[in-house]
Structure formats: C-alpha cells, structure tokens
Design an enzyme around this catalytic site. Structure first.
Site, PDB file in Angstrom:
ATOM      1  N   ASP A 105      -5.184  25.697  41.472  1.00 48.36           N
ATOM      2  CA  ASP A 105      -4.798  26.832  42.310  1.00 48.36           C
ATOM      3  C   ASP A 105      -5.989  27.689  42.703  1.00 48.36           C
ATOM      4  O   ASP A 105      -7.058  27.648  42.084  1.00 48.36           O
ATOM      5  CB  ASP A 105      -3.738  27.680  41.610  1.00 48.36           C
ATOM      6  CG  ASP A 105      -4.242  28.342  40.338  1.00 48.36           C
ATOM      7  OD1 ASP A 105      -4.931  27.655  39.554  1.00 48.36           O
ATOM      8  OD2 ASP A 105      -3.954  29.536  40.127  1.00 48.36           O
ATOM      9  N   GLU A 153      -3.724  29.103  37.148  1.00 46.42           N
ATOM     10  CA  GLU A 153      -4.766  29.795  36.374  1.00 46.42           C
ATOM     11  C   GLU A 153      -5.043  31.166  36.939  1.00 46.42           C
ATOM     12  O   GLU A 153      -5.344  32.112  36.196  1.00 46.42           O
ATOM     13  CB  GLU A 153      -6.048  28.948  36.358  1.00 46.42           C
ATOM     14  CG  GLU A 153      -7.121  29.434  35.397  1.00 46.42           C
ATOM     15  CD  GLU A 153      -8.083  30.460  35.991  1.00 46.42           C
ATOM     16  OE1 GLU A 153      -8.897  31.034  35.226  1.00 46.42           O
ATOM     17  OE2 GLU A 153      -8.041  30.691  37.222  1.00 46.42           O
TER      18      GLU A 153
END
Length: 367
Positions: free
Chosen positions: A72, A125
């Site tokens: 991400d 994350e």
C-alpha cells in the site's frame, strides 16, 4: 548492445507495481500483479485472508528468512514516468522499490541460499498495519526478519521509534460568543498546547530517536463540539500509561481515545543478521551506514512479537516518502537487488538452527 534481460525484468516488476494505484485498503490489483510476478520467478505463492501476498522459495529444511514489504501507499496518485534514470511515481520509495528488491533478490539467491526465503507484500502498513498484525497472528516466527523500507542501498536500519496516536473529543453547551463560557474549539486547542508542554522540543544536540515528539494531525469543531487527533512518536521505554494520565488531567471533561499504540524497536548493530547485510553492502558499495529512523514501520510490530533478529533495508531516499516528488534512482534499485542477493546466503549461515530444530517452521498456524 542489448540490455541485460535480468535487469529488464527487475525494472519491469518495480514499474508494474508503481503503475497500479494501491492506497491502503485497495491493494488487490497490485497484489495480483505481485503474485503473478513472483509465480513467474519460481515462488510458491498464496494470498492470505487479509490480502497479504506470500511467496516462498528455496530450501524448506533450512532457516527461514522472511522479508516483509508493503503493497500500500498513502493516498494520492502521481504521474508515472522515467527521466534521467529516475522512476517517478507514488510508492517508488515507500515502499514498492524495497518490495521489488526483496522479490528479485530472493529469486536470484534461492539456489545458493541454504534456507527458505519468504517474501511478503503486506497490506495497510500506511494505515494500522493490518497485514503485519495478521502475519503475527497466523505465522510462526522466522529465523530472521527484513523489513522493506527505504534505507538507501548503502545503509541498513536497526531501529524505529514507536507511535502513540489518540483522539480528544469535547462538548460544551451552546453559549453566545460574548459569554465567558468555555468553547469546545478552544478546549481542543488548549489540550494540544498542553501536550506540547508535556513533550517539549528535543534539546539541541540530543538524539531525536531517544525523545518523544508530538504532531497535531487533525483539529476541527466549533462552539459546542470539537475534536483533536494527536500522533506522538515515542522512544524506547516511554511511559505511555503515565503520559496518558497526565494528558487526561488537561481534558476539561473531554474524552481521550487511543487509536494506535506501537512500541519503539531497536536491534543490536553487531547481531549476525546486521553483520551479514552490512558486509554485503560494504563489499558492493565500499562503505556502510547503520541508521535508526524517527518514524514507525512493520518492524515495530513483527520483531517484538516474534523476538527475532530484524532490520530494515531497501533503496530510496526516505525524505521523499509521501511527497509529490517521490522517485527512485533505478541504478540504486538494481544495486540494492545485488546487495541483498549477495547477503541472503550469508544471512542463512548466520542464523542457521541446530539440526534438531530444522524444519520446525510452519507456513500457517492451525487452530
């Protein structure tokens, strides 16, 4: 003279990941691309219940080296383009460059590494590390852990500060602005000022890594209702409970809600894992820097939970994280692949388990 096919494929993986937008919570397309690329490189690949892409390659009887990057990015897209040997785009540095480094270094080193290499593209994350928490809950501990974050190809990272993020919400009865009555927005502002007093600026010359630092990340409201969100980067040994008690003494009847709480983490500079990676960096670049970072990563969650040797490594300049200028030097990216491919056999030797324990790692714990 034609380009080296291996280098072309390494660049293809990185650019392909960067070209697929993947803000936290929307990583599925990037995950599918990663899974396909890893399968083509010889990994056994699966996607777990939360979307983490997990690939394994190499000797299943040797020590397990787990390398966790994240799929991400923060929100917002940037035009993807190459110019002057630089690749521009969201995620080039944070942290698709390090993740692609893990994928290709693992594939290249698998045959010469006496161990099992596990590469993970983790989700969220940049949010609440949902992917890392799921890994901690479902996988057994590896023998060594590498986290994919930008250290620069010539450096390794051995520590991160932790984070304490909390929300303050306060309400007050309606009152005219000419009244001396307390207004909610003012109380929210007052609380932020109190936090700044409780966590003053780092003294000149002192280590920022060993001090807490607050940031006001949200403030909204009016006369009757206001909310503030505060993120504090915290050092090792920080008394979180005591600090929150002090903060609550300034809430004027408002409510504090802890949103995120992750401790700081640091590994020894002289551990076998650090020596193995630092040695490869030095051989390839002529020098090595060992750093600590002021932010937080999935290392904060996974290393303490598993109690394993850990460090972070990856190409890129971390000062470009989350910026509109985010880009990576492709030569540095390829150098990082070389470094890590050279380091992996050394890591396996450094963390090898006694023969009696070999083969004790399981892909996923079962109830």
């Amino acid at each position: 003279m034609s380009a080296d096919p291996m280098r072309v494929e390494e660049t293809r993986t990185l650019r392909g990941l960067v070209e697929i937008p993947s803000p936290s919570g929307a990583e599925a397309a990037a995950g599918a691309f990663l899974a396909a690329r890893m399968t083509a490189l010889g990994y056994d690949v699966r996607t777990d219940a939360v979307g983490n892409v997990i690939g394994e390659i190499g000797d299943p009887t040797g020590p397990v080296i787990m390398m966790v990057g994240h799929l991400d990015t923060v929100p917002g897209t940037l035009p993807v383009r190459e110019s002057g040997g630089l690749l521009f785009g969201r995620g080039t540095v944070d942290a698709k460059g390090p993740l692609a480094t893990f994928v290709h270094a693992g594939a290249r080193a698998a045959a010469s590494t006496a161990g099992r290499i596990v590469v993970v593209g983790a989700v969220e994350e940049e949010a609440a590390s949902r992917g890392a928490h799921h890994l901690a809950a479902t996988l057994d501990a590896p023998d060594a852990l590498l986290i994919g974050e930008p250290s620069g190809a010539g450096a390794v990272v051995v520590g991160y500060r932790g984070v304490l993020r909390f929300r303050y919400e306060v309400r007050r009865p309606p009152a005219h602005t000419s009244s001396p009555a307390e207004r909610a927005a003012e109380l929210a502002s007052d609380l932020w000022q109190a936090v700044r007093t409780l966590l003053p600026a780092v003294p000149e010359g002192a280590s920022h890594f060993e001090h807490a630092a607050p940031a006001l990340v949200g403030l909204d409201g009016g006369l009757t209702h206001a909310r503030a969100e505060i993120s504090c980067r915290i050092p090792r040994g920080f008394d979180t409970a005591g600090f929150l008690d002090e903060v609550r003494g300034h809430t004027a009847g408002g409510e504090i809600t802890v949103v995120e709480q992750v401790p700081a983490v640091r590994t020894g500079r002289g551990t076998p894992l650090v020596r193995a990676v630092a040695g490869a960096v030095r051989r390839r670049t002529g020098a090595v820097s060992v750093k600590v970072k002021l932010g937080t990563s999935d290392m904060n969650i996974l290393a303490p939970h598993w109690a394993v040797p850990a460090l972070a490594y990856g190409p890129g300049d971390s000062s470009l994280d989350h910026t509109d200028e985010e880009h990576i030097d492709l030569a540095e990216y390829l150098l990082a692949v070389d470094v890590l491919a050279e380091a992996l056999p050394d890591i396996a030797r450094a963390v090898a388990r006694p023969a009696a324990l070999a083969g004790s790692y399981h892909e996923e714990r079962r109830p």
